[in-house]
Design a protein around this motif. Sequence first.
Motif, short mmCIF file in Angstrom:
data_model
loop_
_atom_site.label_atom_id
_atom_site.label_comp_id
_atom_site.label_asym_id
_atom_site.label_seq_id
_atom_site.Cartn_x
_atom_site.Cartn_y
_atom_site.Cartn_z
N SER A 151 100.55 -5.53 12.26
CA SER A 151 101.86 -5.77 11.67
C SER A 151 102.93 -5.85 12.75
CB SER A 151 102.21 -4.70 10.64
OG SER A 151 102.32 -3.44 11.26
N LEU A 152 102.79 -5.04 13.80
CA LEU A 152 103.74 -5.12 14.91
C LEU A 152 103.62 -6.46 15.63
CD1 LEU A 152 103.48 -1.54 16.42
CD2 LEU A 152 105.35 -2.49 15.08
N TYR A 153 102.40 -6.97 15.77
CA TYR A 153 102.21 -8.27 16.40
C TYR A 153 102.91 -9.36 15.59
CZ TYR A 153 100.15 -12.51 18.17
OH TYR A 153 99.99 -13.76 18.68
N LEU A 154 102.77 -9.31 14.27
CA LEU A 154 103.42 -10.31 13.42
C LEU A 154 104.94 -10.23 13.56
CD1 LEU A 154 103.21 -12.50 11.27
CD2 LEU A 154 103.23 -10.70 9.55
N ILE A 155 105.47 -9.02 13.59
CA ILE A 155 106.92 -8.85 13.75
C ILE A 155 107.37 -9.41 15.10
CG2 ILE A 155 108.75 -7.14 14.04
CD1 ILE A 155 107.23 -5.43 11.95
N ASN A 156 106.64 -9.07 16.17
CA ASN A 156 107.00 -9.58 17.50
C ASN A 156 106.90 -11.10 17.57
OD1 ASN A 156 107.70 -7.23 18.79
ND2 ASN A 156 105.64 -6.83 19.54
N PHE A 157 105.85 -11.65 16.96
CA PHE A 157 105.69 -13.10 16.96
C PHE A 157 106.84 -13.79 16.22
CE2 PHE A 157 104.15 -17.01 14.98
CZ PHE A 157 103.82 -17.72 16.11
N LEU A 158 107.20 -13.25 15.06
CA LEU A 158 108.29 -13.85 14.29
C LEU A 158 109.62 -13.74 15.02
CD1 LEU A 158 107.35 -12.73 10.68
CD2 LEU A 158 107.16 -15.02 11.67
N LEU A 159 109.86 -12.61 15.66
CA LEU A 159 111.09 -12.47 16.44
C LEU A 159 111.11 -13.44 17.62
CD1 LEU A 159 111.62 -8.60 16.52
CD2 LEU A 159 113.03 -10.30 15.36
N ASN A 181 102.64 -4.16 21.92
CA ASN A 181 102.16 -3.74 20.61
C ASN A 181 101.27 -2.51 20.70
OD1 ASN A 181 103.48 -5.66 19.12
ND2 ASN A 181 101.82 -7.13 19.25
N VAL A 182 100.39 -2.48 21.69
CA VAL A 182 99.52 -1.31 21.88
C VAL A 182 100.37 -0.08 22.15
CG1 VAL A 182 97.78 -0.28 23.39
CG2 VAL A 182 97.53 -2.64 22.62
N ALA A 239 100.30 -17.42 28.65
CA ALA A 239 99.34 -16.32 28.77
C ALA A 239 100.04 -15.02 29.16
CB ALA A 239 98.26 -16.66 29.79
N ILE A 240 100.97 -15.10 30.08
CA ILE A 240 101.71 -13.90 30.50
C ILE A 240 102.54 -13.36 29.34
CG2 ILE A 240 103.56 -13.08 32.01
CD1 ILE A 240 102.40 -14.99 34.15
N GLY A 241 103.16 -14.25 28.58
CA GLY A 241 103.94 -13.82 27.43
C GLY A 241 103.09 -13.15 26.36
N MET A 242 101.91 -13.71 26.11
CA MET A 242 101.02 -13.12 25.10
C MET A 242 100.46 -11.78 25.58
SD MET A 242 101.38 -15.06 22.62
CE MET A 242 100.18 -14.45 21.50
N LEU A 243 100.17 -11.65 26.87
CA LEU A 243 99.73 -10.36 27.40
C LEU A 243 100.83 -9.31 27.26
CD1 LEU A 243 97.73 -11.30 30.61
CD2 LEU A 243 96.88 -10.08 28.60
N PHE A 244 102.07 -9.70 27.54
CA PHE A 244 103.18 -8.77 27.39
C PHE A 244 103.31 -8.31 25.95
CE2 PHE A 244 107.65 -7.92 26.47
CZ PHE A 244 107.87 -6.86 27.35
N ILE A 245 103.22 -9.24 25.00
CA ILE A 245 103.31 -8.88 23.59
C ILE A 245 102.15 -7.97 23.19
CG2 ILE A 245 103.08 -9.81 21.25
CD1 ILE A 245 104.81 -12.13 22.10
N HIS A 246 100.95 -8.26 23.69
CA HIS A 246 99.79 -7.44 23.35
C HIS A 246 99.98 -6.00 23.82
CE1 HIS A 246 95.69 -6.13 22.78
NE2 HIS A 246 95.66 -5.77 24.05
N PHE A 247 100.35 -5.82 25.10
CA PHE A 247 100.51 -4.47 25.62
C PHE A 247 101.72 -3.76 25.02
CE2 PHE A 247 97.82 -6.19 29.09
CZ PHE A 247 96.76 -5.32 28.91
#
Length: 73
Positions: free
Chosen positions: A31-39, A18-19, A8-16
């Motif tokens: 698209s930024l979320y997809l790039i971050n997820f793939l990386l 991306n924002v 949950a902490i990791g996903m919150l970090f990725i969300h913020f």
Amino acid sequence: FLDTSKQAIGMLFIHFANVYLSGLTEEDPCSLYLINFLLDATLGMLLIYIGIRAVSSIVEWQQWESLRFGEYG
């Protein structure tokens, strides 16, 4: 609980992240979320694998029996 909270902490970090990045780059946040997820799923796992191998080598070299991965007594 510890594993779920870590995710949950990791996903919150990725969300913020991306924002924040979408405001700087004028890119679509999805698209930024997809790039971050793939990386994270590729390079992140590679870095974790390398880190575990390095720590395992040090533990074997120093013969720290209590720190061996998968050995729980």
